[in-house]
Design a protein around this motif. Structure first.
Motif, mmCIF file in Angstrom:
data_model
loop_
_atom_site.group_PDB
_atom_site.id
_atom_site.type_symbol
_atom_site.label_atom_id
_atom_site.label_comp_id
_atom_site.label_asym_id
_atom_site.label_seq_id
_atom_site.Cartn_x
_atom_site.Cartn_y
_atom_site.Cartn_z
ATOM 1 N N PRO A 299 -0.611 4.555 -3.332
ATOM 2 C CA PRO A 299 -2.076 4.509 -3.474
ATOM 3 C C PRO A 299 -2.537 4.439 -4.926
ATOM 4 O O PRO A 299 -3.491 3.717 -5.246
ATOM 5 C CB PRO A 299 -2.541 5.804 -2.800
ATOM 6 C CG PRO A 299 -1.426 6.172 -1.871
ATOM 7 C CD PRO A 299 -0.176 5.719 -2.536
ATOM 8 N N THR B 240 -2.049 0.968 -6.154
ATOM 9 C CA THR B 240 -3.033 0.059 -5.563
ATOM 10 C C THR B 240 -4.373 0.158 -6.284
ATOM 11 O O THR B 240 -5.017 -0.859 -6.578
ATOM 12 C CB THR B 240 -3.214 0.390 -4.078
ATOM 13 O OG1 THR B 240 -1.957 0.241 -3.404
ATOM 14 C CG2 THR B 240 -4.241 -0.522 -3.438
ATOM 15 N N GLY C 66 0.791 -1.230 0.000
ATOM 16 C CA GLY C 66 0.000 0.000 0.000
ATOM 17 C C GLY C 66 0.814 1.266 0.000
ATOM 18 O O GLY C 66 0.270 2.344 0.271
#
Length: 372
Positions: A62, A65, A59
């Protein structure tokens, strides 16, 4: 007129059943056998097993992800690939090595790393290709975001609003097994006509008719020309029949330019006849036949008569360039499937050039001899 009479006499060889079997039945059977037995080498199918990918994402990125989630959903929906997130205490690399997963993806602030399962080479290759496409498109989105931050939130998958668009074109037609061996066997059988040519004059000597020919009001040049023209004509008829049988019986594709195709084949016939005649005058008797057979076998083996040589490397690839069968096969394949006539012209020039050289050797040798 004498040349025509001799040519017609040579064409009467069609009455021999053995010649009909060799020039017609043999190539048709070879095309059928090789084209069927080696079909998997051209259009074979392989079953792809289940593709399961293990992944870990810390993570740290961001944007990565978000894009990864969209990528997984699209891959699962369109390709059926299963993505499992690594659980606590699980060693992703070990899971792959134990053959439980196709590959393991690890994502962190340093980027994306992938470890694939070597025992599932095809499935592993599919995953590698998809991940490579994903990373390339992610880098593109990152560069676009530097220009306009709004691009960072747009998805990578093409759902109608994506800024990354893909297009493809229909690939060029490729030869199937029957298509390829229709060409290769036809050119190989043509090369075998050198054996017949090698015995054109020798047969007259063995039947003790050579002296009768010389005693008749016919010159050596007329005898020579008549035999070449007659043998060339009958072999051309056989080749046309084989091409038509492969085209209409086996649905082999011979392209949209039949005139150029037949010109290449006819120049190869001329080369094969010249090869047989030239060697028969340099060597005598059984030695000439043995040398011609060795040359034909080597030319067929290295030139792609029994298996395609396009993907070969090293010595095989180098040796193929010296095979007269390779010249004709490559010329026909490029002419039929690429529409390129340059290779065909080159092959015809090579065939004609070597034919002139070999025929010159045969004619000079004939003039120096007392008999034929």
């Amino acid at each position: 007129m004498n040349v025509l009479r001799i040519a017609l006499k040579e064409m009467k060889i069609v009455r021999e059943p053995r010649m009909l079997v060799f020039m017609l039945a043999t190539p048709v059977l070879l095309i059928l056998i090789l084209g069927t037995a080696l079909s998997n080498a051209f259009n074979g199918s392989t079953t792809i097993g289940e593709i399961r990918v293990l992944y870990h994402n810390d993570g740290a990125e961001p944007a990565l992800t978000k894009q990864w989630q969209a990528f997984m959903q699209e891959a699962e929906r369109s390709s059926g690939i299963v993505f499992d997130q690594v659980e606590e205490g699980m060693d992703g690399g070990r899971e792959v090595r134990n053959n439980r997963y196709t590959g393991y993806v690890e994502m962190d602030g340093q980027g994306i790393r992938y470890e694939g399962n070597s025992r599932s080479s095809m499935e592993n290759g599919i995953v590698q290709g998809m991940l490579s496409a994903f990373t390339d498109r992610y880098r593109l989105s990152a560069e676009a975001a530097k220009i306009d931050p709004a691009y960072e939130s747009k998805p990578l998958v093409d759902d109608g609003g994506s800024y990354v668009l893909e297009s493809s074109i229909q690939g060029a037609r490729q030869p199937g097994s029957l298509d390829y061996f229709s060409i290769a066997v036809t050119t190989m059988i043509i090369l075998y006509s050198a054996l017949t040519a090698g015995g054109l004059i020798d047969s007259e000597r063995k039947r003790n008719t050579a002296q009768r020919l010389l005693a008749s009001p016919v010159t050596k040049a007329e005898i020579f020309a008549g035999k070449i023209i007659g043998t060339l004509a009958i072999n051309a008829v056989f080749v046309i029949i084989v091409v038509l049988i492969s085209k209409y019986m086996f649905n082999a594709y011979w392209g949209e330019n039949p005139i150029m195709v037949f010109l290449v084949l006819f120049t190869e016939i001329l080369f094969a006849l010249s090869l047989g005649l030239g060697i028969s005058y340099v060597l005598k008797g059984n030695a000439a036949g043995a040398v011609i057979m060795v040359i034909i076998q080597l030319a067929a083996f290295f030139g792609g008569g029994y298996t395609p040589v396009a993907s070969t490397t090293g010595f095989m690839r180098e040796a193929a360039t010296y095979s007269p069968l390779h010249w004709s096969n490559e010329a026909l394949l490029q002419l039929i499937y690429s529409g390129s006539g340059s290779a065909a012209m080159q092959a015809m020039m090579l065939n004609i050039g070597f034919s002139i050289l070999l025929l010159a050797i045969a004619m000079i040798s004939m003039r120096r001899r007392e008999g034929l």
